[in-house]
Design a protein around this motif. Structure first.
Motif, PDB file in Angstrom:
ATOM      1  N   ALA A   4      -5.059  10.637   5.131  1.00 37.42           N
ATOM      2  CA  ALA A   4      -4.162   9.540   4.770  1.00 37.42           C
ATOM      3  C   ALA A   4      -3.421   9.863   3.482  1.00 37.42           C
ATOM      4  O   ALA A   4      -2.197   9.694   3.393  1.00 37.42           O
ATOM      5  CB  ALA A   4      -4.956   8.252   4.623  1.00 37.42           C
ATOM      6  N   ILE A   5      -4.127  10.373   2.494  1.00 35.27           N
ATOM      7  CA  ILE A   5      -3.473  10.716   1.221  1.00 35.27           C
ATOM      8  C   ILE A   5      -2.441  11.812   1.435  1.00 35.27           C
ATOM      9  O   ILE A   5      -1.312  11.757   0.938  1.00 35.27           O
ATOM     10  CB  ILE A   5      -4.535  11.134   0.186  1.00 35.27           C
ATOM     11  CG1 ILE A   5      -5.422   9.941  -0.124  1.00 35.27           C
ATOM     12  CG2 ILE A   5      -3.895  11.671  -1.080  1.00 35.27           C
ATOM     13  CD1 ILE A   5      -6.687  10.283  -0.849  1.00 35.27           C
ATOM     14  N   LEU A  16       3.592   3.171   0.669  1.00 32.78           N
ATOM     15  CA  LEU A  16       2.751   4.306   1.044  1.00 32.78           C
ATOM     16  C   LEU A  16       1.327   4.121   0.541  1.00 32.78           C
ATOM     17  O   LEU A  16       0.366   4.499   1.201  1.00 32.78           O
ATOM     18  CB  LEU A  16       3.354   5.602   0.526  1.00 32.78           C
ATOM     19  CG  LEU A  16       4.627   6.029   1.262  1.00 32.78           C
ATOM     20  CD1 LEU A  16       5.226   7.280   0.628  1.00 32.78           C
ATOM     21  CD2 LEU A  16       4.348   6.260   2.731  1.00 32.78           C
ATOM     22  N   THR A  17       1.210   3.513  -0.646  1.00 31.93           N
ATOM     23  CA  THR A  17      -0.139   3.204  -1.148  1.00 31.93           C
ATOM     24  C   THR A  17      -0.857   2.297  -0.154  1.00 31.93           C
ATOM     25  O   THR A  17      -2.013   2.518   0.210  1.00 31.93           O
ATOM     26  CB  THR A  17      -0.053   2.505  -2.507  1.00 31.93           C
ATOM     27  OG1 THR A  17       0.855   3.218  -3.332  1.00 31.93           O
ATOM     28  CG2 THR A  17      -1.415   2.426  -3.154  1.00 31.93           C
ATOM     29  N   GLY A  18      -0.114   1.251   0.294  1.00 28.13           N
ATOM     30  CA  GLY A  18      -0.706   0.333   1.269  1.00 28.13           C
ATOM     31  C   GLY A  18      -1.062   1.035   2.557  1.00 28.13           C
ATOM     32  O   GLY A  18      -2.149   0.827   3.113  1.00 28.13           O
ATOM     33  N   ALA A  19      -0.143   1.881   3.044  1.00 28.95           N
ATOM     34  CA  ALA A  19      -0.382   2.551   4.316  1.00 28.95           C
ATOM     35  C   ALA A  19      -1.581   3.474   4.230  1.00 28.95           C
ATOM     36  O   ALA A  19      -2.448   3.482   5.102  1.00 28.95           O
ATOM     37  CB  ALA A  19       0.865   3.327   4.729  1.00 28.95           C
ATOM     38  N   ALA A  20      -1.631   4.256   3.148  1.00 29.43           N
ATOM     39  CA  ALA A  20      -2.775   5.151   2.972  1.00 29.43           C
ATOM     40  C   ALA A  20      -4.044   4.343   2.839  1.00 29.43           C
ATOM     41  O   ALA A  20      -5.086   4.674   3.420  1.00 29.43           O
ATOM     42  CB  ALA A  20      -2.561   6.037   1.755  1.00 29.43           C
ATOM     43  N   CYS A  44      -4.406  -4.371   2.235  1.00 23.25           N
ATOM     44  CA  CYS A  44      -3.429  -3.280   2.255  1.00 23.25           C
ATOM     45  C   CYS A  44      -2.216  -3.669   3.088  1.00 23.25           C
ATOM     46  O   CYS A  44      -1.072  -3.312   2.778  1.00 23.25           O
ATOM     47  CB  CYS A  44      -4.061  -2.010   2.809  1.00 23.25           C
ATOM     48  SG  CYS A  44      -5.311  -1.338   1.724  1.00 23.25           S
ATOM     49  N   LEU A  45      -2.480  -4.395   4.153  1.00 32.43           N
ATOM     50  CA  LEU A  45      -1.389  -4.876   4.993  1.00 32.43           C
ATOM     51  C   LEU A  45      -0.441  -5.771   4.205  1.00 32.43           C
ATOM     52  O   LEU A  45       0.786  -5.640   4.272  1.00 32.43           O
ATOM     53  CB  LEU A  45      -2.001  -5.652   6.159  1.00 32.43           C
ATOM     54  CG  LEU A  45      -1.310  -5.553   7.508  1.00 32.43           C
ATOM     55  CD1 LEU A  45      -1.236  -4.111   7.949  1.00 32.43           C
ATOM     56  CD2 LEU A  45      -2.078  -6.382   8.523  1.00 32.43           C
ATOM     57  N   GLU A  46      -1.047  -6.683   3.430  1.00 30.84           N
ATOM     58  CA  GLU A  46      -0.229  -7.572   2.599  1.00 30.84           C
ATOM     59  C   GLU A  46       0.594  -6.763   1.602  1.00 30.84           C
ATOM     60  O   GLU A  46       1.770  -7.062   1.350  1.00 30.84           O
ATOM     61  CB  GLU A  46      -1.128  -8.548   1.833  1.00 30.84           C
ATOM     62  CG  GLU A  46      -1.956  -9.465   2.713  1.00 30.84           C
ATOM     63  CD  GLU A  46      -1.094 -10.413   3.533  1.00 30.84           C
ATOM     64  OE1 GLU A  46       0.039 -10.717   3.080  1.00 30.84           O
ATOM     65  OE2 GLU A  46      -1.520 -10.820   4.619  1.00 30.84           O
ATOM     66  N   ILE A  57      -9.468   1.813  14.759  1.00 29.89           N
ATOM     67  CA  ILE A  57      -8.142   1.359  14.345  1.00 29.89           C
ATOM     68  C   ILE A  57      -7.556   2.288  13.298  1.00 29.89           C
ATOM     69  O   ILE A  57      -6.360   2.579  13.293  1.00 29.89           O
ATOM     70  CB  ILE A  57      -8.231  -0.065  13.772  1.00 29.89           C
ATOM     71  CG1 ILE A  57      -8.866  -0.984  14.810  1.00 29.89           C
ATOM     72  CG2 ILE A  57      -6.854  -0.588  13.426  1.00 29.89           C
ATOM     73  CD1 ILE A  57      -9.331  -2.285  14.217  1.00 29.89           C
ATOM     74  N   ARG A  58      -8.401   2.792  12.415  1.00 26.67           N
ATOM     75  CA  ARG A  58      -7.906   3.646  11.336  1.00 26.67           C
ATOM     76  C   ARG A  58      -7.282   4.906  11.889  1.00 26.67           C
ATOM     77  O   ARG A  58      -6.253   5.373  11.396  1.00 26.67           O
ATOM     78  CB  ARG A  58      -9.071   4.000  10.409  1.00 26.67           C
ATOM     79  CG  ARG A  58      -9.653   2.783   9.727  1.00 26.67           C
ATOM     80  CD  ARG A  58     -10.960   3.135   9.078  1.00 26.67           C
ATOM     81  NE  ARG A  58     -10.788   4.238   8.150  1.00 26.67           N
ATOM     82  CZ  ARG A  58     -11.690   5.211   7.980  1.00 26.67           C
ATOM     83  NH1 ARG A  58     -12.799   5.207   8.694  1.00 26.67           N
ATOM     84  NH2 ARG A  58     -11.467   6.159   7.116  1.00 26.67           N
ATOM     85  N   SER A  59      -7.909   5.409  12.917  1.00 31.65           N
ATOM     86  CA  SER A  59      -7.358   6.618  13.523  1.00 31.65           C
ATOM     87  C   SER A  59      -6.004   6.315  14.168  1.00 31.65           C
ATOM     88  O   SER A  59      -5.064   7.119  14.080  1.00 31.65           O
ATOM     89  CB  SER A  59      -8.365   7.146  14.536  1.00 31.65           C
ATOM     90  OG  SER A  59      -7.717   7.756  15.584  1.00 31.65           O
ATOM     91  N   TYR A  60      -5.898   5.158  14.796  1.00 27.07           N
ATOM     92  CA  TYR A  60      -4.604   4.790  15.374  1.00 27.07           C
ATOM     93  C   TYR A  60      -3.542   4.686  14.288  1.00 27.07           C
ATOM     94  O   TYR A  60      -2.404   5.130  14.454  1.00 27.07           O
ATOM     95  CB  TYR A  60      -4.687   3.443  16.106  1.00 27.07           C
ATOM     96  CG  TYR A  60      -5.636   3.431  17.285  1.00 27.07           C
ATOM     97  CD1 TYR A  60      -6.045   4.610  17.877  1.00 27.07           C
ATOM     98  CD2 TYR A  60      -6.097   2.236  17.801  1.00 27.07           C
ATOM     99  CE1 TYR A  60      -6.912   4.604  18.940  1.00 27.07           C
ATOM    100  CE2 TYR A  60      -6.962   2.206  18.873  1.00 27.07           C
ATOM    101  CZ  TYR A  60      -7.375   3.404  19.439  1.00 27.07           C
ATOM    102  OH  TYR A  60      -8.220   3.383  20.483  1.00 27.07           O
ATOM    103  N   ALA A  61      -3.924   4.079  13.193  1.00 30.96           N
ATOM    104  CA  ALA A  61      -2.982   3.937  12.090  1.00 30.96           C
ATOM    105  C   ALA A  61      -2.518   5.302  11.611  1.00 30.96           C
ATOM    106  O   ALA A  61      -1.330   5.516  11.328  1.00 30.96           O
ATOM    107  CB  ALA A  61      -3.619   3.164  10.947  1.00 30.96           C
ATOM    108  N   ALA A  62      -3.461   6.261  11.564  1.00 30.27           N
ATOM    109  CA  ALA A  62      -3.084   7.602  11.155  1.00 30.27           C
ATOM    110  C   ALA A  62      -2.090   8.203  12.132  1.00 30.27           C
ATOM    111  O   ALA A  62      -1.134   8.879  11.734  1.00 30.27           O
ATOM    112  CB  ALA A  62      -4.339   8.484  11.066  1.00 30.27           C
TER     113      ALA A  62
END
Lengths: 167, 99, 646
Positions: free
Chosen positions: A94-95, B15-19, B33-35, C623-628
């Motif tokens: 993710a990072i 990007l911080t939120g997405a990560a 994070c969504l918010e 879900i996290r994997s989907y988000a990735a």
């Protein structure tokens, strides 16, 4: 002066956002988010949008975040013994992805400034609550009314979901 | 301050939120994070609104806020149900919808 | 009433539908009433249409009715249209008339069979298809009927599907017909390519007048090609050399089927088609010669085979093939009306012969071997007399129906300069008389060779069976009177005059005028041939019953050769079937199908399965994997924008 304020509140917002992600405890994350939201509302003021800034503080930081805190209190996530992580590498990925996207996005964002303002868009001035109200109840009347339906649906849905079934 | 600065701030927040959404394992944290992402987008809207000297962007932000509130309410309700049924808020445990 | 042409085929179709869907739950009498009623109503409407047509002036006897546009695709337009002209009106009368009579006959003949309703449903369906075939106003619709009758023929030959021989015969008929149909449909393609139209009237008008697209002098080659292709179709349906082999085997079906489909109507479809397309054929001399040669060879060959067969239905089957050969000879020499005339009279007496044979088989409790019959005359008088009339008619004895039509064919062959063809036809006529009376004598006269068992049940058939025999008997006697020849001084041939409008577009060269005396002489000659044939049969099977065997022994190889039908089936088996089977199993099945096709198909499946079992890990419920993944996708879009858009 504006520059200083921008960097000040921008920095606060960013740090708070990182804190949201970095905090181990959900409660601290939520509090960091409140800080972040407030900083963003300050940015709104800089952007000449006092109405949005006010709504941000009142609704977002005030109402929604309180809702979050209620749920946190209710569910007490700290007591949940194990928070499992089935894909450990996802965090690093993710990072990495975030950084990569940053590099890619930067030139795209830069190009907006130089783009000419579309024609016929300068008509309405921005900022004052009066203008927003005018637009909201004339041009955007239908979306505005639809949001009320949306909220109604949400209320019903939440009641159905959260009510304990007696069976 | 020009548009680009605001956009870059918005992007950094997003990007911080997405990560964070991917990094966090707790459902509530993911919601936070969504918010954060929603707010980042809102910031971009307002920045554009000023840049184009238009009120539309702020209207959109207003609507986004409504949706965010709704989404938070429903999401939190789902969370309660999830916790009630599974006794945990760990998303990685809620993986029954798979092959 | 002429405006309700569509009712003629629709009524039998309705009957077939009702009987096919609900017949199982209905009583036998209800099924028979529906089936015969449908055929009868159709016949009545045909009659009315025929008389309405008669009321019109000869030039107007070309009623084309368009119901709807069936296919419209660019240039290509095919309509559902029926054409009623003298030719098709004769055909619908024969089909529905003889068909109705045979339906009535079937009530008695089939009363004890299983699947009674199925039989009648198929019969009605056949009538529908046949009527579509003859009423069709364009080639494509005709082809629909053409295939429909083929299908019904297949279904009815294989009616006793629990007998392997019946199933095989059905398949043989179907496959052999397919070969012909390929020729027919290729012919249709070529017609469309040449004339850009499939409507009979349009195509023939273009040929007759010579249009811009198709100048008269340039198209002889293509007309020959079309004619030959169409004739290939006709040889399949009408059992001519080399595709006649299915018809004798088709006798596995119930006898009414043999009478209706394999004697009176369907097998004559080829003749009808050639006559219908006479504007094309008449301008292709080469094709006409081919038709004459094929026709006369078929007539002769089938007649010689018929001389020695012992199965009562097979004798009749070969007789049918032979008579069809005559019809093609008529068409080939350019005497199209004579072909249709013979088609009509043949429908009467051959249907009668088959129904009589059915009656005999019925009386003998299923025995079909002529060598185990004999002296049936006393027990089945009506059957005997009607069959006797039919035998006289087919032999060409004056003044029965067959005489007029057959004489007309032979006479046309002579006047149009085919003297050798006339000679062969003349000899064949003698053979026809011989084998028909051989059948009559063996079955009805002489001494009984019947088994005790057969004797026990011996009885004349019920009225529903003898009635049709009598009706057809009368028709066999008077049927020829509609076309009295010129030399009898009743004026011009009425039948030919009636058909004239249908042949308006046909190219007809001048025929040298012969005197009536000459024609009379030839008529006597044909009668003479028949009488000689009958006399020889009488000598061999009544006066000296042993003579036949002695003759067979003396010419042992010859007899065997004829009895085994020239070994044509064996030849086909060796030339076509065996190699086809060998190629099919050796290469197509074991190599191509198993090796290539199966592996390709299974390989495709396996590939998808393998890749699926790899890819399924993407859907892991996290879900996290989907988000990735979403983020990865976003980055891919961004990459695209950065590198290909700017």
């Amino acid at each position: 002066m504006e520059t200083v304020l921008f960097y000040l509140f921008g920095g606060i917002a960013l740090l708070a956002a990182i804190s949201v992600v970095a905090q181990k405890r959900v409660f601290y994350s939520a509090m960091s988010l409140v800080v972040c939201l407030c900083a963003i509302s300050a940015e709104y003021l800089l952007l000449n949008a006092p109405f949005i800034a006010a709504v941000q503080v009142i609704v977002y930081a005030g109402a929604i975040m309180v809702l979050f805190l209620f749920v946190i209190m209710l569910l007490d996530p700290f007591s949940a013994a194990v928070i499992r992580d089935k894909k450990k590498y996802l965090s690093y990925l993710a990072i990495l992805l975030g950084a990569f996207a940053l590099i890619l996005l930067y030139p795209v964002l830069n190009s907006f400034e130089s783009a000419p303002t579309p024609r016929g868009m300068e008509l309405a001035g921005s900022g004052s609550i009066g203008q927003i109200g005018q637009a909201l109840f004339s041009e955007y009347l239908l979306p505005f009314e639809v949001t009320s339906v949306l909220i109604l649906i949400a209320i019903i849905g939440v009641v159905v979901l959260a009510s304990r079934r007696q069976s | 301050m020009d548009l680009t600065h605001y956009l870059i701030l918005s992007m950094l927040l997003f990007l911080t939120g997405a990560a964070g959404f991917i990094i966090k394992k707790n459902v509530i944290s993911m919601f936070l994070c969504l918010e954060l992402m929603l707010n980042a987008v809102n910031l971009a809207f307002v920045a554009f609104s000023k840049h184009l000297n238009q009120v539309n962007g702020q209207i959109i932000v207003f609507l986004v806020m409504v949706v965010a509130a709704v989404e938070a309410a429903v999401g939190l309700a789902i969370m309660i149900v999830l916790y009630r049924n599974r006794g945990t808020l760990s998303v990685d445990d809620a993986d029954t919808m798979k092959w | 009433m002429i405006n309700y042409l569509w009712l003629i085929p629709i009524v039998p179709l309705a009957g077939a539908t009702v009987n096919g869907l609900a017949g199982k739950r209905m009583s036998k009498s209800a099924v028979s009433i529906i089936a015969c009623g449908a055929a009868g109503i159709s016949f009545v409407i045909s009659l009315i249409s025929f008389f309405s047509l008669l009321k019109l002036a000869p030039e107007q006897r070309h009623v084309l009715q368009v119901f709807f546009t069936w296919i419209a695709s660019g240039d290509f337009v095919a309509k559902a249209e029926f054409l009623l002209d003298p030719l098709s009106s004769v055909m619908i009368l024969v089909v529905t008339g003889v068909g109705f009579v045979i339906h009535v006959y079937s009530i008695g003949y089939m009363h004890a069979e299983n699947g009674y309703y199925r039989f009648f449903s198929y019969m009605n369906l056949f009538l529908f298809s046949m009527l579509v075939l003859v009423l069709a106003g364009n080639f494509l619709l005709m082809f629909v009927g053409w295939e429909g009758v083929g299908l019904c023929s297949y279904l009815l030959i294989g009616y006793y599907f629990d007998r392997k021989s019946a199933g095989d015969a059905g398949k043989k008929a179907f496959i052999v017909n397919r070969i012909g149909d390929v020729g027919f449909i290729l012919g249709i393609f070529l017609i469309f390519l040449t004339f850009n139209n499939l409507n009979f009237g349009e195509v023939f008008r273009q040929i007759a007048t010579g249009s811009q697209r198709f100048p008269l002098e340039a198209g002889v080659g293509i007309l020959t090609a079309i004619s030959l292709l169409l004739f290939v179709g006709a040889t399949g349906k009408s059992a001519q050399i080399p595709l006649y082999v299915w018809l004798p085997d088709a006798m596995e079906g119930p006898t009414p089927v043999s009478a209706l489909i394999h004697a009176a109507t369907m097998v004559t479809a080829g003749v009808y088609m050639v006559v219908r397309c006479s504007p094309i054929f008449s301008r292709a001399p080469l094709a006409l010669d081919v038709i004459v040669i094929v026709g006369i060879l078929t007539a002769l060959m089938a007649a010689t085979i018929g001389l020695v067969q012992t199965d009562i239905k097979r004798v009749l089957a070969y007789s049918t093939v032979s008579q069809l050969g005559y019809m093609f000879v008529a068409a080939g020499v350019g005497a199209f009306s004579a072909g249709i005339f013979h088609l009509m009279t043949h429908a009467f007496f051959k249907a009668l012969l088959f129904l009589g044979a059915g009656s005999v088989i019925h009386a003998m409790s299923g025995e079909q071997d002529l060598m185990r019959m004999g002296a049936l005359r006393k027990h089945t008088p009506i059957t005997f007399w009607t069959m006797f009339i039919a035998a006289l008619a087919i032999s060409g004895i004056f003044p029965l129906a067959g005489f007029f039509s057959k004489d007309e064919i032979l006479w046309s062959a002579w006047t149009r300069g085919h003297h050798f063809i006339w000679l062969v036809g003349f000899i064949t006529a003698g053979m026809t008389a011989f084998y028909m009376f051989r059948l009559i004598f063996l079955a009805f006269c002489g001494e009984s060779r019947r088994s005790k068992e057969a004797d026990h049940h011996l009885h004349e058939s019920p009225g529903s069976m003898t009635g049709p025999l009598v009706i057809l008997g009368i028709l066999s006697i008077v049927g020829g009177f509609v076309g009295l020849p010129v030399w009898m001084n009743f004026g011009p041939n009425k039948f030919f005059l009636f058909l004239e409008p249908s042949l308006a577009m046909t190219y007809r060269p001048e025929v040298h005028e012969a005197t009536h005396i000459e024609e009379l002489g030839f008529a006597f000659a044909s009668i003479l041939a028949a009488v000689i044939g009958i006399y020889i049969a009488y000598r061999m099977y009544i006066r000296r019953p042993k003579a036949a065997n002695e003759l067979a022994n003396r010419f042992k190889y010859m007899h065997q050769f004829l009895f085994r039908k020239y070994y044509i089936d064996e030849l086909y088996d060796f030339l076509f079937i065996k190699p086809a089977v060998r190629i099919s199993t050796g290469f197509l099945w074991k190599k191509w199908d198993v090796g290539v096709i199966d592996n390709t198909v299974n390989g495709t499946g396996r590939m998808i399965e393998e890749s699926g079992s790899l890819l399924k890990h993407v859907q892991n419920g996290l879900i996290r994997s989907y988000a990735a993944w979403i983020m990865l996708g976003t980055i891919a879009v961004l990459l695209y924008i950065s590198f290909f858009r700017s």
